[in-house]
Design a protein around this motif. Structure first.
Motif, PDB file in Angstrom:
ATOM      1  N   GLN A   1       0.834  -1.192  -0.069  1.00 25.34           N
ATOM      2  CA  GLN A   1       0.100   0.047   0.116  1.00 25.34           C
ATOM      3  C   GLN A   1       0.845   1.327  -0.016  1.00 25.34           C
ATOM      4  O   GLN A   1       2.031   1.138   0.198  1.00 25.34           O
ATOM      5  CB  GLN A   1      -0.859  -0.002   1.135  1.00 25.34           C
ATOM      6  CG  GLN A   1      -1.970  -1.169   1.310  1.00 25.34           C
ATOM      7  CD  GLN A   1      -2.702  -1.218   2.301  1.00 25.34           C
ATOM      8  OE1 GLN A   1      -3.469  -0.383   2.527  1.00 25.34           O
ATOM      9  NE2 GLN A   1      -2.761  -2.433   3.320  1.00 25.34           N
ATOM     10  N   HIS A   2       0.295   2.278  -0.224  1.00 29.51           N
ATOM     11  CA  HIS A   2       0.961   3.694  -0.453  1.00 29.51           C
ATOM     12  C   HIS A   2       0.509   4.875   0.697  1.00 29.51           C
ATOM     13  O   HIS A   2      -0.693   4.436   0.930  1.00 29.51           O
ATOM     14  CB  HIS A   2       0.755   4.020  -1.936  1.00 29.51           C
ATOM     15  CG  HIS A   2       1.352   3.512  -2.862  1.00 29.51           C
ATOM     16  ND1 HIS A   2       0.752   2.207  -3.388  1.00 29.51           N
ATOM     17  CD2 HIS A   2       2.778   3.425  -3.360  1.00 29.51           C
ATOM     18  CE1 HIS A   2       1.389   1.587  -4.451  1.00 29.51           C
ATOM     19  NE2 HIS A   2       2.697   2.560  -4.430  1.00 29.51           N
ATOM     20  N   ALA A   3       1.329   5.580   0.940  1.00 27.82           N
ATOM     21  CA  ALA A   3       1.167   6.911   1.819  1.00 27.82           C
ATOM     22  C   ALA A   3       1.446   7.859   0.959  1.00 27.82           C
ATOM     23  O   ALA A   3       2.874   8.113   1.024  1.00 27.82           O
ATOM     24  CB  ALA A   3       1.610   6.428   3.229  1.00 27.82           C
ATOM     25  N   THR A   4       0.811   8.727   0.507  1.00 28.14           N
ATOM     26  CA  THR A   4       1.180   9.912  -0.365  1.00 28.14           C
ATOM     27  C   THR A   4       1.104  11.356   0.594  1.00 28.14           C
ATOM     28  O   THR A   4       0.178  11.669   0.922  1.00 28.14           O
ATOM     29  CB  THR A   4       0.055  10.022  -1.656  1.00 28.14           C
ATOM     30  OG1 THR A   4       0.169   8.708  -2.050  1.00 28.14           O
ATOM     31  CG2 THR A   4       0.653  11.044  -2.485  1.00 28.14           C
ATOM     32  N   LEU A   5       2.449  11.956   0.361  1.00 27.52           N
ATOM     33  CA  LEU A   5       2.298  13.145   1.105  1.00 27.52           C
ATOM     34  C   LEU A   5       2.502  14.236  -0.177  1.00 27.52           C
ATOM     35  O   LEU A   5       2.677  13.904  -1.303  1.00 27.52           O
ATOM     36  CB  LEU A   5       3.663  13.372   1.855  1.00 27.52           C
ATOM     37  CG  LEU A   5       3.764  12.668   3.205  1.00 27.52           C
ATOM     38  CD1 LEU A   5       3.871  11.204   2.865  1.00 27.52           C
ATOM     39  CD2 LEU A   5       5.162  13.004   3.489  1.00 27.52           C
ATOM     40  N   ASN A   6       1.805  15.480   0.225  1.00 28.89           N
ATOM     41  CA  ASN A   6       1.895  16.726  -0.895  1.00 28.89           C
ATOM     42  C   ASN A   6       1.190  16.230  -2.118  1.00 28.89           C
ATOM     43  O   ASN A   6       1.816  16.227  -3.213  1.00 28.89           O
ATOM     44  CB  ASN A   6       3.376  17.067  -0.989  1.00 28.89           C
ATOM     45  CG  ASN A   6       4.073  17.491   0.361  1.00 28.89           C
ATOM     46  OD1 ASN A   6       3.556  18.498   0.813  1.00 28.89           O
ATOM     47  ND2 ASN A   6       5.307  16.679   0.588  1.00 28.89           N
ATOM     48  N   ALA A   7       0.039  15.609  -1.987  1.00 27.31           N
ATOM     49  CA  ALA A   7      -0.733  15.503  -3.221  1.00 27.31           C
ATOM     50  C   ALA A   7      -1.297  16.500  -3.824  1.00 27.31           C
ATOM     51  O   ALA A   7      -1.668  17.635  -3.077  1.00 27.31           O
ATOM     52  CB  ALA A   7      -1.967  14.365  -2.663  1.00 27.31           C
ATOM     53  N   SER A   8      -1.736  16.309  -5.231  1.00 23.62           N
ATOM     54  CA  SER A   8      -2.534  17.409  -6.081  1.00 23.62           C
ATOM     55  C   SER A   8      -3.889  17.475  -5.328  1.00 23.62           C
ATOM     56  O   SER A   8      -4.401  16.827  -4.820  1.00 23.62           O
ATOM     57  CB  SER A   8      -2.675  17.310  -7.351  1.00 23.62           C
ATOM     58  OG  SER A   8      -3.454  18.104  -8.016  1.00 23.62           O
ATOM     59  N   GLN A   9      -4.454  18.816  -5.021  1.00 24.81           N
ATOM     60  CA  GLN A   9      -5.559  19.158  -4.513  1.00 24.81           C
ATOM     61  C   GLN A   9      -6.368  19.535  -5.548  1.00 24.81           C
ATOM     62  O   GLN A   9      -7.823  19.485  -5.361  1.00 24.81           O
ATOM     63  CB  GLN A   9      -5.445  20.490  -3.592  1.00 24.81           C
ATOM     64  CG  GLN A   9      -4.558  19.970  -2.399  1.00 24.81           C
ATOM     65  CD  GLN A   9      -5.079  18.901  -1.383  1.00 24.81           C
ATOM     66  OE1 GLN A   9      -6.164  18.768  -1.309  1.00 24.81           O
ATOM     67  NE2 GLN A   9      -4.043  18.028  -1.311  1.00 24.81           N
ATOM     68  N   ALA A  10      -6.089  19.984  -6.821  1.00 25.56           N
ATOM     69  CA  ALA A  10      -7.209  19.962  -7.989  1.00 25.56           C
ATOM     70  C   ALA A  10      -6.322  19.658  -9.295  1.00 25.56           C
ATOM     71  O   ALA A  10      -5.820  20.432 -10.084  1.00 25.56           O
ATOM     72  CB  ALA A  10      -7.290  21.910  -7.954  1.00 25.56           C
ATOM     73  N   PRO A  11      -6.474  18.262  -9.303  1.00 26.93           N
ATOM     74  CA  PRO A  11      -6.013  17.650 -10.544  1.00 26.93           C
ATOM     75  C   PRO A  11      -6.385  18.426 -12.098  1.00 26.93           C
ATOM     76  O   PRO A  11      -7.952  18.589 -12.159  1.00 26.93           O
ATOM     77  CB  PRO A  11      -6.209  16.297 -10.624  1.00 26.93           C
ATOM     78  CG  PRO A  11      -6.559  16.057  -9.198  1.00 26.93           C
ATOM     79  CD  PRO A  11      -7.143  17.171  -8.737  1.00 26.93           C
ATOM     80  N   GLY A  12      -5.457  18.674 -12.737  1.00 24.07           N
ATOM     81  CA  GLY A  12      -5.879  19.359 -14.187  1.00 24.07           C
ATOM     82  C   GLY A  12      -6.080  20.948 -13.955  1.00 24.07           C
ATOM     83  O   GLY A  12      -6.362  21.339 -14.936  1.00 24.07           O
ATOM     84  N   ARG A  13      -6.073  21.321 -12.747  1.00 25.43           N
ATOM     85  CA  ARG A  13      -6.299  22.902 -12.697  1.00 25.43           C
ATOM     86  C   ARG A  13      -5.105  23.624 -11.756  1.00 25.43           C
ATOM     87  O   ARG A  13      -5.317  23.374 -10.700  1.00 25.43           O
ATOM     88  CB  ARG A  13      -7.451  23.259 -11.816  1.00 25.43           C
ATOM     89  CG  ARG A  13      -8.977  22.296 -12.613  1.00 25.43           C
ATOM     90  CD  ARG A  13     -10.254  22.540 -11.811  1.00 25.43           C
ATOM     91  NE  ARG A  13     -10.404  24.182 -12.000  1.00 25.43           N
ATOM     92  CZ  ARG A  13     -11.731  24.396 -11.450  1.00 25.43           C
ATOM     93  NH1 ARG A  13     -12.436  23.886 -10.645  1.00 25.43           N
ATOM     94  NH2 ARG A  13     -11.959  25.851 -11.472  1.00 25.43           N
ATOM     95  N   PRO A  14      -4.026  23.715 -12.529  1.00 27.62           N
ATOM     96  CA  PRO A  14      -2.878  24.146 -11.898  1.00 27.62           C
ATOM     97  C   PRO A  14      -2.973  25.335 -10.772  1.00 27.62           C
ATOM     98  O   PRO A  14      -2.380  25.291  -9.745  1.00 27.62           O
ATOM     99  CB  PRO A  14      -1.796  24.362 -12.894  1.00 27.62           C
ATOM    100  CG  PRO A  14      -2.635  24.344 -14.127  1.00 27.62           C
ATOM    101  CD  PRO A  14      -3.911  23.629 -14.093  1.00 27.62           C
TER     102      PRO A  14
END
Length: 248
Positions: free
Chosen positions: A47-60
């Motif tokens: 399994q994965h633990a993701t830090l600092n993920a995108s909060q609005a993919p496709g909308r930079p």
């Protein structure tokens, strides 16, 4: 600070409230996250633990706005903790400028913690005791590296001020024995990393003990903030710039 019965009750309540709106709440969510991983029907190491993920993919631009807002608001509990300490005692935390001492001490701590921490992570993954940690999953934009650096500094300020500077100072005012206070600070640090797995808990608890000892000797949080910032910047930015190919 006077430590009458009423004062001690007030300090205990304050500690509960400060932790409840910051890293204490994170520890509870982290424990639930680990429970969810352990009952997900597949090994923790898969399994994965993701830090600092995108909060609005496709909308930079919206993503950038969310990232900056998250960083800014996450620092507020640390500033609140400093305000509470210095309201009671202006000398509670040493803030005089000692850039050379703070920088050298911080760099030394980063080296002391960083390499063994990486070895512990790899070992925990091999034993199935840790999820795969993805330090950064932001889009490839001009602002990605600056945001990751700001996120690293934010993490350092929040954790070192609240879990070390604030908590150890308040526990000292409650006349809690030093070994107990250090253990409480270290266990709290480990607990809000449980979402990554048991290896992260152990590694961060050890880091907490070391940082707590340094603080009790120097009464300074700046070396801890510098060390923590360096560790996270290396992890976040290094992963983004190609470190994922080495550790994934």
């Amino acid at each position: 600070m006077e430590t009458t019965t009423n004062a001690r009750t007030g300090i205990r309540t304050e500690i509960a409230l400060v932790l409840g709106v910051s890293l204490g709440a994170s520890a509870v969510y982290s424990a639930v996250s680990l429970l969810a991983k352990l009952t997900a029907g597949k090994p923790l190491a898969d399994q994965h633990a993701t830090l600092n993920a995108s909060q609005a993919p496709g909308r930079p631009w919206l993503d950038l706005t969310y990232q900056l807002l998250g960083i800014a608001f996450a620092v507020l509990p640390a500033l609140f903790a400093v305000h509470l300490l210095r309201r009671d005692d202006p000398q509670a935390l040493r803030v005089e400028r000692r850039p050379l001492f703070d920088t050298l001490t911080g760099a030394g701590l980063a080296a002391l913690i960083g390499i063994p921490g990486l070895v512990l992570y790899v070992g925990a993954r091999a034993l199935g005791l840790n999820a795969s940690v993805i330090p950064a999953a932001l889009p490839d934009m001009w602002w990605t590296v600056p945001v990751l650096i700001l996120a690293a500094v934010q993490n350092a300020i929040l954790e070192e001020v609240v879990v070390v500077g604030y908590l150890l100072t308040r526990l000292r005012q409650l006349h809690v024995r030093l070994p107990v206070a250090l253990a409480a600070s270290a266990l709290l640090r480990g607990s809000y990393h449980l979402y990554q797995g048991f290896g992260a808990f152990v590694g961060n608890a050890i880091m907490g003990l070391v940082f707590g000892l340094v603080f009790t000797r120097t009464r300074r949080v700046w070396p801890l903030i510098i060390a923590h910032s360096v560790l996270d910047i290396v992890a976040f930015v290094g992963w983004t710039l190609g470190g994922n190919k080495l550790l994934s």
